[in-house]
Write a protein that holds these residues in place. Structure first.
Motif, mmCIF file in Angstrom:
data_model
loop_
_atom_site.group_PDB
_atom_site.id
_atom_site.type_symbol
_atom_site.label_atom_id
_atom_site.label_comp_id
_atom_site.label_asym_id
_atom_site.label_seq_id
_atom_site.Cartn_x
_atom_site.Cartn_y
_atom_site.Cartn_z
ATOM 1 N N CYS A 1 -14.858 -13.466 26.162
ATOM 2 C CA CYS A 1 -13.436 -13.824 26.108
ATOM 3 C C CYS A 1 -13.233 -15.207 25.510
ATOM 4 O O CYS A 1 -14.173 -15.941 25.252
ATOM 5 N N VAL B 1 -12.319 -17.928 26.627
ATOM 6 C CA VAL B 1 -12.703 -19.141 27.348
ATOM 7 C C VAL B 1 -13.955 -19.759 26.704
ATOM 8 O O VAL B 1 -14.127 -20.962 26.652
ATOM 9 N N SER B 2 -14.836 -18.894 26.167
ATOM 10 C CA SER B 2 -16.061 -19.341 25.476
ATOM 11 C C SER B 2 -16.965 -20.199 26.358
ATOM 12 O O SER B 2 -17.326 -21.326 25.988
ATOM 13 N N CYS C 1 -17.920 -16.267 35.106
ATOM 14 C CA CYS C 1 -17.218 -15.231 35.861
ATOM 15 C C CYS C 1 -18.159 -14.017 35.959
ATOM 16 O O CYS C 1 -19.195 -13.963 35.299
ATOM 17 N N GLY D 1 -19.245 -12.558 32.572
ATOM 18 C CA GLY D 1 -20.217 -13.380 31.856
ATOM 19 C C GLY D 1 -21.563 -13.393 32.555
ATOM 20 O O GLY D 1 -22.611 -13.405 31.904
HETATM 21 S S1 SF4 Z 1 -18.025 -16.109 31.472
HETATM 22 FE FE1 SF4 Z 1 -16.127 -14.991 31.858
HETATM 23 S S2 SF4 Z 1 -14.506 -16.531 31.536
HETATM 24 FE FE2 SF4 Z 1 -16.388 -17.309 30.564
HETATM 25 S S3 SF4 Z 1 -16.239 -16.636 28.406
HETATM 26 FE FE3 SF4 Z 1 -17.440 -15.091 29.532
HETATM 27 S S4 SF4 Z 1 -15.924 -13.548 30.143
HETATM 28 FE FE4 SF4 Z 1 -14.785 -15.403 29.583
#
Ligand code: SF4
Length: 195
Positions: free
Chosen positions: A53, A55-56, A92, A95
């Motif tokens: 996503c 947020v990178s 998250c 990720g």
């Molecule tokens: S860890 Fe989660 S919030 Fe971060 S970029 Fe990956 S999907 Fe997005």
């Protein structure tokens, strides 16, 4: 505390031995910490960006086997990058599960092309893929660039091609991608992060 001379020397001696062991690197906490680093001791650390996503979040990927002869390297562990200002080591659940996507048997790992009229995907090199993209982009832009609008104002719009930008880009590379696409006249841009 009621402490006689013999008790005092026993406690002091134990403390002295304990602190000497700590000085020599034998502290229990250091030993426990060493257990964790030992698991990753033979791995190679690579920093990357979560592809999911916008947020990178920063990732640290640990690869095993890339220093051994005739061994295919494998990612054995992934965690959030504590030095990345975006996520500071956190991830998250999506990720945190990115290793499943990386090691998925259905993951496409090479450029492929399906020629017009064919129902087969054919593997090509990265050089071929980039050359083909450049040739197709130029041909389409040459044929379809709208230089002026009805009032005669210069607009340089290229409406016949869309541009999908990687969600694994940092802010800086995302900014540059948009600058390049807009510079070519592309109007339709989106990012894989929204898919
Ligand atoms: S860890 Fe989660 S919030 Fe971060 S970029 Fe990956 S999907 Fe997005």
């Amino acid at each position: 505390m009621d402490m006689n001379r013999r008790h005092f020397f026993r406690v002091s001696g134990a403390g002295l031995v304990g602190s000497s062991l700590v000085a020599l690197g034998f502290s229990p906490s250091a030993a426990l910490a060493e257990t964790r680093s030992f698991k990753l001791a033979r791995t190679t650390e690579t920093r990357s960006i979560c592809p999911y996503c916008s947020v990178s979040c920063g990732l640290v990927m640990y690869t095993l086997g890339d220093k051994a002869k005739n061994v295919k390297s494998t990612i054995v562990h992934i965690e959030g990058d504590p030095d990345n200002p975006v996520n500071r080591g956190t991830l998250c659940p999506k990720g945190a599960g990115v290793m499943d996507m990386i090691q998925s048997s259905s993951r496409v790992q090479h450029p492929q092309v399906r020629e017009p009229g064919s129902d087969q995907w054919k593997r090509i090199s990265w050089e071929d893929a980039l050359n083909r993209v450049a040739v197709h982009m130029k041909a389409d832009r040459d044929a379809n660039l709208i230089k002026t609008n009805a009032a005669g104002t210069t607009v340089n719009r290229w409406n016949s091609t869309g541009f999908l930008i990687s969600s694994a880009s940092s802010n800086e590379s995302g900014y540059l991608s948009v600058k390049i696409a807009r510079g070519l006249g592309l109007v339709t841009l989106d990012t894989q992060a929204r898919i």
